[in-house]
Enzyme design. Sequence first.
Site, PDB file in Angstrom:
ATOM      1  N   LYS A  66       0.841  -1.197   0.000  1.00 55.04           N
ATOM      2  CA  LYS A  66       0.000   0.000   0.000  1.00 55.04           C
ATOM      3  C   LYS A  66       0.878   1.249   0.000  1.00 55.04           C
ATOM      4  O   LYS A  66       1.909   1.290   0.685  1.00 55.04           O
ATOM      5  CB  LYS A  66      -0.889  -0.038   1.247  1.00 55.04           C
ATOM      6  CG  LYS A  66      -1.821   1.156   1.439  1.00 55.04           C
ATOM      7  CD  LYS A  66      -2.616   0.959   2.733  1.00 55.04           C
ATOM      8  CE  LYS A  66      -3.489   2.157   3.052  1.00 55.04           C
ATOM      9  NZ  LYS A  66      -4.249   1.968   4.318  1.00 55.04           N
ATOM     10  N   SER A  92      -8.849   2.900   4.302  1.00 57.15           N
ATOM     11  CA  SER A  92      -7.971   3.515   3.339  1.00 57.15           C
ATOM     12  C   SER A  92      -7.193   2.521   2.476  1.00 57.15           C
ATOM     13  O   SER A  92      -6.447   2.917   1.580  1.00 57.15           O
ATOM     14  CB  SER A  92      -6.974   4.429   4.065  1.00 57.15           C
ATOM     15  OG  SER A  92      -6.148   3.684   4.954  1.00 57.15           O
ATOM     16  N   SER A 109      -9.125   0.749   8.599  1.00 56.60           N
ATOM     17  CA  SER A 109      -8.669   0.748   7.206  1.00 56.60           C
ATOM     18  C   SER A 109      -8.217  -0.602   6.669  1.00 56.60           C
ATOM     19  O   SER A 109      -7.942  -0.716   5.479  1.00 56.60           O
ATOM     20  CB  SER A 109      -7.539   1.765   7.029  1.00 56.60           C
ATOM     21  OG  SER A 109      -8.038   3.070   7.156  1.00 56.60           O
TER      22      SER A 109
END
Length: 500
Positions: free
Chosen positions: A74, A152, A176
């Site tokens: 990520k 996220s 997230s």
Amino acid sequence: MNFDEYRKHDALGLAALVAKGDVTAEELLHIAISRTEQVNPALNALIHPLFEQARKRAAGPLSGPFAGVPMLSKDLFQDMAGAPHYMGCQGLKAADHRPAEDSELVRRWLAAGLVIFGRTNTPEFGAKGITEPDAYGATRNPWHTDHTPGGSSGGSAALVAAGAVPMAGANDGGGSIRIPAACCGLFGLKPGRGRTPWGPEFTEAMHGMAMNHAVTRSVRDSAALLDAVQGDEHGALFRLAPPERPYIEEVTRDPGQLRIAFTSRSPINTPVDPEAVRAVEDAARLLTSLGHIVVEAEPHIDMDALTMDWLKLWFANCAATVDMVRKATGCGDEGFEPDTLVMAAFGRSIRGNEYVEICQRIQDYMRQLANFFQNHDFLMTPTLAMPPAKIGAMATPRWQQQASKVILRLGASRLILKSGMLETMAQENLKYTPFTQLANVTGVPAMSVPLHWCDAVSGNGLPLGVQFVGNHGDEGKLLRLAAQLEQASPWFDRLPQEAS
């Protein structure tokens, strides 16, 4: 091997094929890249391809439990030496920020034999439960591309759900990992405070509220990956007791009879969609059929106060992040999204004594949750209060945008903190995800399990996960239950039609 065969295996299954010589790491990487290139135009999930460096790695000797398995990281921490690290931020993108070394987490992933071939989309600084940054645009849900994959870690979740990789890096400071897992029909475990590393620049994020791990399609992949990365790092603020046994062994163990409390009431008194209520009620019936004791109960915690305390700490940390980015890049306000500037303004208005008082109250919340766990093994809730939102539905309302401009121009954030307006904004912004912050604030492990898909008409057939919150050190116990649920109500072979 073709793609249809590739996606029948989880990461450990692919690693076993590599170890036997049935397939090579290079062949797996080729399939993963091809699949990513096929679906990414519709999903907008991969933002930094690292194909050439991955091909070089796949060609070399690899070892570890995941040797030869493709993976994605990520673009929020999870640093990779020389690779872009923009965190969804225009200022970092314009400065082409690239770390000089791998993060400790990435080092451990590489030591486990993983082949990382790109970085995935995230909202600016991971600050939202959707993935729609101005810097890269919206990531879309492969189950229905008009909807969000959550955030996220939405970029990672979208590509795992689409079958490009069996697992991808994620982190969780307010939900997230669990939110995108719920939106995309995946398993998402948030480890407890201190279980996984952050280094080398720092060893704890938001006082341990934010944790690194991954979203996966199988429970055993999450367990084995946690084995590969868990444990103390250099300079850790404290040392956790190691797990009683490897986490991968937990998935083969009977969880025994558990006492599981459940609630579908929003902790901040916002509406809860009937689909979310149904998800928990169906899970309660399944758990009862498996021999567990299921009761309706919830901790005696002032969740409105907890949520506001979490938000204020988040704002203060946002302010510090914005200041660090300004210092590193020299960018002005144009380097950040308006919402981020407002959050940072709120953060700067919080006085030092107030920050300390919040940290002290957090200890009260931890004790209250610990009291609850004296009589219950887990707390079960919906992961999401509503089916995944449509793209753009969670954008800041126009009235908030106008109010934000006034706040920034007049320097009125301190007055807004005391006016009650912030509470109204919080309820609006957290109405989809009011259940996840409890585990972050108290530092306990929690997981989202893909046990529910919404009605095809009213909910577009989208996934909507069920959350289980455990006590400190309960990662193994959570994994035992997750493996039992995975066997009783399998989800691995459920794949989105739009990504097939």
